[in-house]
Design a protein around this motif. Structure first.
Motif, PDB file in Angstrom:
ATOM      1  N   ASN A 136      -0.189   2.437  -0.960  1.00 20.90           N
ATOM      2  CA  ASN A 136       0.237   2.692   0.753  1.00 20.90           C
ATOM      3  C   ASN A 136       1.499   1.971   0.659  1.00 20.90           C
ATOM      4  O   ASN A 136       2.365   2.621   1.909  1.00 20.90           O
ATOM      5  CB  ASN A 136      -0.744   1.648   1.249  1.00 20.90           C
ATOM      6  N   GLU A 137       1.533   1.363   0.212  1.00 18.76           N
ATOM      7  CA  GLU A 137       2.708   0.707   0.874  1.00 18.76           C
ATOM      8  C   GLU A 137       3.960   1.150   0.085  1.00 18.76           C
ATOM      9  O   GLU A 137       5.110   2.000   1.120  1.00 18.76           O
ATOM     10  CB  GLU A 137       3.195  -1.034  -0.029  1.00 18.76           C
ATOM     11  N   ALA A 138       4.200   2.153  -1.149  1.00 14.76           N
ATOM     12  CA  ALA A 138       5.293   2.800  -2.062  1.00 14.76           C
ATOM     13  C   ALA A 138       5.569   3.708  -1.326  1.00 14.76           C
ATOM     14  O   ALA A 138       6.076   4.760  -0.616  1.00 14.76           O
ATOM     15  CB  ALA A 138       4.629   2.592  -3.084  1.00 14.76           C
ATOM     16  N   ILE A 139       4.194   5.017  -0.642  1.00 14.47           N
ATOM     17  CA  ILE A 139       3.706   5.554   0.348  1.00 14.47           C
ATOM     18  C   ILE A 139       4.914   5.880   1.477  1.00 14.47           C
ATOM     19  O   ILE A 139       5.850   6.524   1.783  1.00 14.47           O
ATOM     20  CB  ILE A 139       2.608   6.016   0.592  1.00 14.47           C
ATOM     21  N   ARG A 140       4.580   4.467   2.286  1.00 16.78           N
ATOM     22  CA  ARG A 140       5.125   3.838   3.177  1.00 16.78           C
ATOM     23  C   ARG A 140       6.770   3.666   3.210  1.00 16.78           C
ATOM     24  O   ARG A 140       7.191   4.496   4.259  1.00 16.78           O
ATOM     25  CB  ARG A 140       4.770   2.687   3.575  1.00 16.78           C
ATOM     26  N   THR A 163     -13.755   8.706  -1.843  1.00 12.34           N
ATOM     27  CA  THR A 163     -13.375  10.477  -1.791  1.00 12.34           C
ATOM     28  C   THR A 163     -11.938  10.272  -2.775  1.00 12.34           C
ATOM     29  O   THR A 163     -11.003   9.525  -2.817  1.00 12.34           O
ATOM     30  CB  THR A 163     -13.847  10.899  -0.735  1.00 12.34           C
ATOM     31  N   SER A 164     -11.585  11.945  -2.664  1.00 10.65           N
ATOM     32  CA  SER A 164     -10.614  12.158  -2.758  1.00 10.65           C
ATOM     33  C   SER A 164      -9.439  11.947  -1.265  1.00 10.65           C
ATOM     34  O   SER A 164      -7.881  12.168  -2.006  1.00 10.65           O
ATOM     35  CB  SER A 164     -10.686  13.701  -3.153  1.00 10.65           C
ATOM     36  N   ASP A 165      -9.824  11.434  -0.512  1.00 10.21           N
ATOM     37  CA  ASP A 165      -9.002  11.470   0.356  1.00 10.21           C
ATOM     38  C   ASP A 165      -9.011   9.816   0.941  1.00 10.21           C
ATOM     39  O   ASP A 165      -7.884   9.807   1.295  1.00 10.21           O
ATOM     40  CB  ASP A 165      -9.709  11.777   1.562  1.00 10.21           C
ATOM     41  N   ASN A 166      -8.780   9.302   0.114  1.00 11.88           N
ATOM     42  CA  ASN A 166      -8.826   7.645   0.554  1.00 11.88           C
ATOM     43  C   ASN A 166      -8.768   7.045  -1.041  1.00 11.88           C
ATOM     44  O   ASN A 166      -9.054   5.424  -0.466  1.00 11.88           O
ATOM     45  CB  ASN A 166     -10.754   6.800   1.330  1.00 11.88           C
ATOM     46  N   ASP A 167      -8.218   7.626  -2.192  1.00 11.67           N
ATOM     47  CA  ASP A 167      -7.544   6.937  -2.688  1.00 11.67           C
ATOM     48  C   ASP A 167      -6.966   6.818  -3.073  1.00 11.67           C
ATOM     49  O   ASP A 167      -5.587   8.120  -3.056  1.00 11.67           O
ATOM     50  CB  ASP A 167      -8.335   7.796  -4.223  1.00 11.67           C
ATOM     51  N   ALA A 168      -5.831   5.736  -2.284  1.00 13.40           N
ATOM     52  CA  ALA A 168      -4.197   5.389  -2.360  1.00 13.40           C
ATOM     53  C   ALA A 168      -3.485   6.058  -4.235  1.00 13.40           C
ATOM     54  O   ALA A 168      -2.258   6.239  -4.162  1.00 13.40           O
ATOM     55  CB  ALA A 168      -4.211   4.532  -0.983  1.00 13.40           C
ATOM     56  N   TRP A 169      -3.946   5.018  -4.890  1.00 11.27           N
ATOM     57  CA  TRP A 169      -3.385   4.909  -6.015  1.00 11.27           C
ATOM     58  C   TRP A 169      -3.829   6.029  -6.246  1.00 11.27           C
ATOM     59  O   TRP A 169      -2.194   6.960  -7.202  1.00 11.27           O
ATOM     60  CB  TRP A 169      -4.171   4.158  -6.781  1.00 11.27           C
ATOM     61  N   HIS A 170      -3.673   7.132  -6.572  1.00 16.17           N
ATOM     62  CA  HIS A 170      -5.054   8.703  -6.671  1.00 16.17           C
ATOM     63  C   HIS A 170      -3.841   9.848  -5.965  1.00 16.17           C
ATOM     64  O   HIS A 170      -3.211  10.460  -6.986  1.00 16.17           O
ATOM     65  CB  HIS A 170      -6.256   8.983  -7.121  1.00 16.17           C
ATOM     66  N   GLN A 171      -3.183   9.573  -4.627  1.00 19.25           N
ATOM     67  CA  GLN A 171      -2.871   9.666  -4.603  1.00 19.25           C
ATOM     68  C   GLN A 171      -0.870   9.563  -4.614  1.00 19.25           C
ATOM     69  O   GLN A 171      -0.492  10.747  -4.403  1.00 19.25           O
ATOM     70  CB  GLN A 171      -2.329   9.998  -3.406  1.00 19.25           C
ATOM     71  N   ALA A 172      -0.529   8.613  -4.660  1.00 17.87           N
ATOM     72  CA  ALA A 172       0.385   8.034  -5.128  1.00 17.87           C
ATOM     73  C   ALA A 172       1.107   8.414  -6.042  1.00 17.87           C
ATOM     74  O   ALA A 172       2.197   8.917  -6.486  1.00 17.87           O
ATOM     75  CB  ALA A 172       0.585   6.155  -4.791  1.00 17.87           C
ATOM     76  N   VAL A 173       0.231   8.106  -6.968  1.00 23.21           N
ATOM     77  CA  VAL A 173       0.111   9.022  -8.737  1.00 23.21           C
ATOM     78  C   VAL A 173       0.953  10.149  -9.035  1.00 23.21           C
ATOM     79  O   VAL A 173       1.579  10.898  -9.831  1.00 23.21           O
ATOM     80  CB  VAL A 173      -0.420   8.288  -9.633  1.00 23.21           C
ATOM     81  N   THR A 217       8.090  -0.960  -8.875  1.00 23.46           N
ATOM     82  CA  THR A 217       7.055  -1.466  -8.074  1.00 23.46           C
ATOM     83  C   THR A 217       5.640  -1.862  -8.523  1.00 23.46           C
ATOM     84  O   THR A 217       4.864  -1.907  -9.144  1.00 23.46           O
ATOM     85  CB  THR A 217       7.115  -1.994  -6.405  1.00 23.46           C
ATOM     86  N   LEU A 218       5.111   0.153  -8.345  1.00 26.70           N
ATOM     87  CA  LEU A 218       4.429   0.539  -8.616  1.00 26.70           C
ATOM     88  C   LEU A 218       3.489   0.446 -10.208  1.00 26.70           C
ATOM     89  O   LEU A 218       2.505  -0.311 -10.623  1.00 26.70           O
ATOM     90  CB  LEU A 218       3.544   2.024  -8.253  1.00 26.70           C
ATOM     91  N   GLN A 219       4.596   0.154 -10.802  1.00 29.05           N
ATOM     92  CA  GLN A 219       4.772   0.959 -12.611  1.00 29.05           C
ATOM     93  C   GLN A 219       4.768  -0.931 -13.097  1.00 29.05           C
ATOM     94  O   GLN A 219       3.497  -0.879 -13.563  1.00 29.05           O
ATOM     95  CB  GLN A 219       5.608   0.979 -13.448  1.00 29.05           C
ATOM     96  N   ARG A 220       5.274  -2.132 -12.209  1.00 27.45           N
ATOM     97  CA  ARG A 220       4.927  -3.543 -11.973  1.00 27.45           C
ATOM     98  C   ARG A 220       3.239  -3.511 -12.494  1.00 27.45           C
ATOM     99  O   ARG A 220       2.763  -4.805 -13.120  1.00 27.45           O
ATOM    100  CB  ARG A 220       6.113  -4.386 -12.308  1.00 27.45           C
ATOM    101  N   GLY A 221       2.756  -3.420 -10.935  1.00 26.44           N
ATOM    102  CA  GLY A 221       1.558  -3.518 -11.174  1.00 26.44           C
ATOM    103  C   GLY A 221       0.414  -3.518 -11.420  1.00 26.44           C
ATOM    104  O   GLY A 221      -0.256  -4.248 -11.884  1.00 26.44           O
ATOM    105  N   TRP A 222       1.029  -2.745 -11.872  1.00 24.17           N
ATOM    106  CA  TRP A 222      -0.101  -1.679 -12.723  1.00 24.17           C
ATOM    107  C   TRP A 222       0.154  -2.281 -14.312  1.00 24.17           C
ATOM    108  O   TRP A 222      -0.925  -2.235 -15.036  1.00 24.17           O
ATOM    109  CB  TRP A 222       0.446  -0.377 -13.150  1.00 24.17           C
ATOM    110  N   ALA A 223       1.041  -2.014 -14.953  1.00 25.87           N
ATOM    111  CA  ALA A 223       0.900  -3.245 -16.361  1.00 25.87           C
ATOM    112  C   ALA A 223       0.581  -4.236 -16.303  1.00 25.87           C
ATOM    113  O   ALA A 223       0.225  -4.726 -17.427  1.00 25.87           O
ATOM    114  CB  ALA A 223       2.492  -3.083 -16.012  1.00 25.87           C
TER     115      ALA A 223
END
Length: 683
Positions: free
Chosen positions: A386-390, A10-20, A281-287
């Protein structure tokens, strides 16, 4: 291959969508909707599947590895993927059951790349449709698909992070594949620097003003002159003293002792650094993810390959054939052997998706591929998100992010002494003091502008220093990249060595297979010699039997000759009368004797009166039989030799074809081994 149980999204548990969305303002499509418009016939995710029964069974030699390369796998028979398989008549096959041949022809729906299997990498999605009208019952909207939402999620999110990190305007004006970032949602890293510089300039102003006011206080005196009380001079002294206290308080609130810049500016710069590090960190992991795992068709292709491995080992190689001879020739039927399996299962695993000819089976396969892709998103994107948001939350919390407060000290009434002075002299003095204050204020304003210019120059200097620091960090990053490249080259060298070892092992197996083939050929030759020896023995036996029959016939002929001489005199007169009739009958008997050997023996009693002629004919018939038997045996021997020659020629031709196919298979195996090695190292 990941096997995580992926919970409904759902829109509530997609951490990647929320972080971006939080970091960039880019609002990607929700992940649980990405495959809604990528389903083929029977609702099969990411593919169309056509099951067809073949008109005949194509038997595969278990040792013919080229058969699989030519009949199964990627881009076979003008489609994306083909899996041939055998089926018995029932759901529970057993050894001996007769089988029929089927093929599953699969068309993938999505970004497949060019020649090779589906590859990773950033692509822009779009709409596409079937090139065949009403193929597999798909018409209208059901035959039109789009990958735009999927690519907006998989690749647009990473591109938004790159814009945040690399573009001066951040995500302001960012758009990708039809998805834009609204202006009120855009994020720009330079805004942190702008706000921090503003605080720095304010702190510098108050520090400079505090020093100037202290100089004024020194000149007019720390203590107020009693003669000034109630005079304009007293008002001015109060003004200077009040400004001194306030500017000193502002300076202490914004720039603690022993520091530079401002407390508020430093806090904002640290907040920017923490935010940028998290985004990097997010961008490198995504790449890494988008190239290795981002295309969901790669997961589907790998799953189909594993199923093909199982079908090859447990289905195609597990049949045998039987030859049935009849009066019209011979027929061949094909049957399952022990261990035969007709389910879609990954090789070496126990995850049975169902029977191979059932479309619901392939729907489960497509759903599993989507689940595996979802699991890769969770592991490679959601966990770091999740780690980046934290981290950002902790960095910006009130415990770690404190701008402090800028308070105003003192509150005396600067006009009280002036209002008490009612005489003209005091008014004149006050006017003079006001004029002096105005002049000094003008000087103060000019000085303030000068200080502002200095502060701006200082800010420019710091910006240049920051730029140099950024260049230094980029240089360090390049050095790390060079080291990583060297490490990658080392791993590639190790992979080449492993590949060489695998090639040597393959050559050893081929040598063993060749030796086994030679052994079988020698056994076949020995068996042929044995059969020829048996044929010779049978021929000798037939000749001995023929000699025995000839001796018996001669003895009987002697007896019959004596009887014939006795009856000769009695039958001489009758013989002359019936000679013509006998000759006619004898001619008919000779014609029938050639057609039916057994009838000749029954008719010999009718020719007793001319036993010698009958005996001669009997001997001729026996000689003919003997010659015919020898002719048949010679023809059979020649046919056998011809068949052996044809079999040898065919074996040589198959061996040449096998060698050519083996070379192709080795090349294909080497390429797939390299891909597998690369994939293993990347995982």
């Amino acid at each position: 291959m990941r096997e995580e149980n992926v919970k409904p999204l759902t829109s509530d548990n997609d951490a990647w969508h929320q972080a971006v969305k939080l970091f960039t303002g880019y609002d990607a499509p929700l992940r649980h909707t990405l495959f809604d418009e990528l389903a083929g016939n029977a609702g099969i995710p990411q593919m169309k599947v056509e099951i067809s029964k073949q008109s005949h069974v194509d038997y595969a030699d278990p040792n013919d590895f080229n058969w699989r390369v030519e009949n199964a796998g990627w881009r076979i028979e003008n489609t994306d993927f083909v899996i041939p398989f055998y089926l018995t008549g029932g759901d529970n096959p057993s050894s001996g059951d007769q089988v029929s041949m089927y093929k599953a022809r699969i068309t993938l729906l999505g970004n497949k790349g060019s020649d090779g299997p589906p590859a990773g990498g950033v692509v822009e999605g779009g709409e596409f449709k079937s090139q065949y009208d009403n193929h597999l019952g798909l018409t209208g909207d059901a035959a039109v698909w789009t990958t735009q939402p999927l690519t907006q999620y998989s690749y647009g999110t990473g591109r938004a992070l790159e814009a945040l990190l690399n573009d001066r305007d951040g995500t302001h004006g960012f758009h990708w594949n039809g998805k834009n970032v609204p202006n009120d949602q855009a994020v720009t890293l330079t805004s942190f620097d702008t706000a921090a510089s503003a605080f720095d300039r304010a702190a510098q102003f108050f520090v400079d003003r505090r020093d100037a006011v202290e100089e004024w206080e020194r000149r007019i005196g720390v203590e107020q002159n009693e003669a000034w009380r109630g005079q304009a001079a007293g008002v001015f002294w109060n003004l200077v003293h009040t400004l001194g206290k306030q500017y000193d308080g502002y300076a202490k609130d914004m720039r603690p002792s022993g520091s530079t810049g401002s407390k508020q500016g430093d806090e904002l710069r640290q907040a920017k650094t923490d935010f940028r590090n998290a985004a990097s960190t997010l961008q490198r992991g995504w790449a890494r993810w988008e190239y290795m795992e981002g295309n969901p068709l790669r997961w589907l292709h790998d799953l189909l390959v594993e199923i093909t491995d199982h079908v090859w080992e447990r289905n195609i190689k597990m049949i045998t054939y039987k030859v049935h001879a009849n009066r019209y020739g011979a027929t061949t039927t094909y049957h399952a052997t022990a261990g035969f399996d007709q389910t879609a299962t990954r090789f070496g695993m126990g995850d049975n998706f169902g029977q191979l000819d059932d479309l619901t089976t392939w729907k489960k396969v497509g759903e599993r591929a989507v689940q595996n892709w979802q699991a890769s998103v969770i592991e490679s994107l959601e966990v770091p998100a999740n780690e980046a948001i934290r981290q950002v939350h902790n960095s910006w919390s009130t415990k770690n992010f404190d701008l402090g407060s800028v308070r105003t000290r003192g509150g005396s009434d600067l006009t009280s002494s002036y209002t008490e002075d009612k005489n003209e002299k005091k008014e004149a003095d006050a006017a003079k003091a006001a004029a002096d204050a105005a002049r000094k204020q003008e000087e103060f304003m000019a000085w303030q502008k000068e200080q502002a210019a200095k502060a701006e120059a200082e800010a420019k200097r710091r910006e240049e220093e920051a730029k140099k620091e950024q260049e230094r960090r980029e240089k360090e990053a390049d050095e790390k990249e060079a080291k990583a490249k060297a490490e990658q080259e080392r791993k590639e060298k190790e992979a080449e060595e492993k590949e060489a070892a695998l090639r040597a092992e393959q050559e050893r197996k081929e040598a063993e297979a060749k030796a086994e083939q030679e052994r079988k050929e020698q056994e076949a030759k020995a068996e042929q010699g044995r059969k020829e020896q048996e044929a010779g023995e049978k021929e000798a036996q037939a000749k001995a039997e023929q000699d025995r029959k000839e001796a018996e016939a001669e003895a009987k002929a002697g007896e019959k000759e004596a009887e014939a001489e006795r009856r000769q005199a009695e039958a001489q007169e009758k013989a002359e009368q019936k000679e013509a009739e006998q000759e006619r009958k004898q001619a008919e008997a000779e014609a029938k004797a050639e057609e039916k050997q057994r009838e000749q023996e029954a008719k010999q009693e009718e020719a007793q009166r001319k036993q010698e002629e009958a005996q001669q004919r009997q001997e001729q018939v026996q000689a003919t039989q003997f010659n015919q038997a020898r002719t048949d045996q010679e023809r059979a021997r020649k046919e056998q030799e011809q068949k052996e020659a044809q079999a040898a020629a065919k074996a040589e031709e198959k061996e040449r074809e096998a060698e050519a196919k083996q070379a192709e298979a080795e090349a294909e195996a080497e390429r797939r081994q390299a891909e597998a090695q690369e994939k293993a190292e990347q995982k």
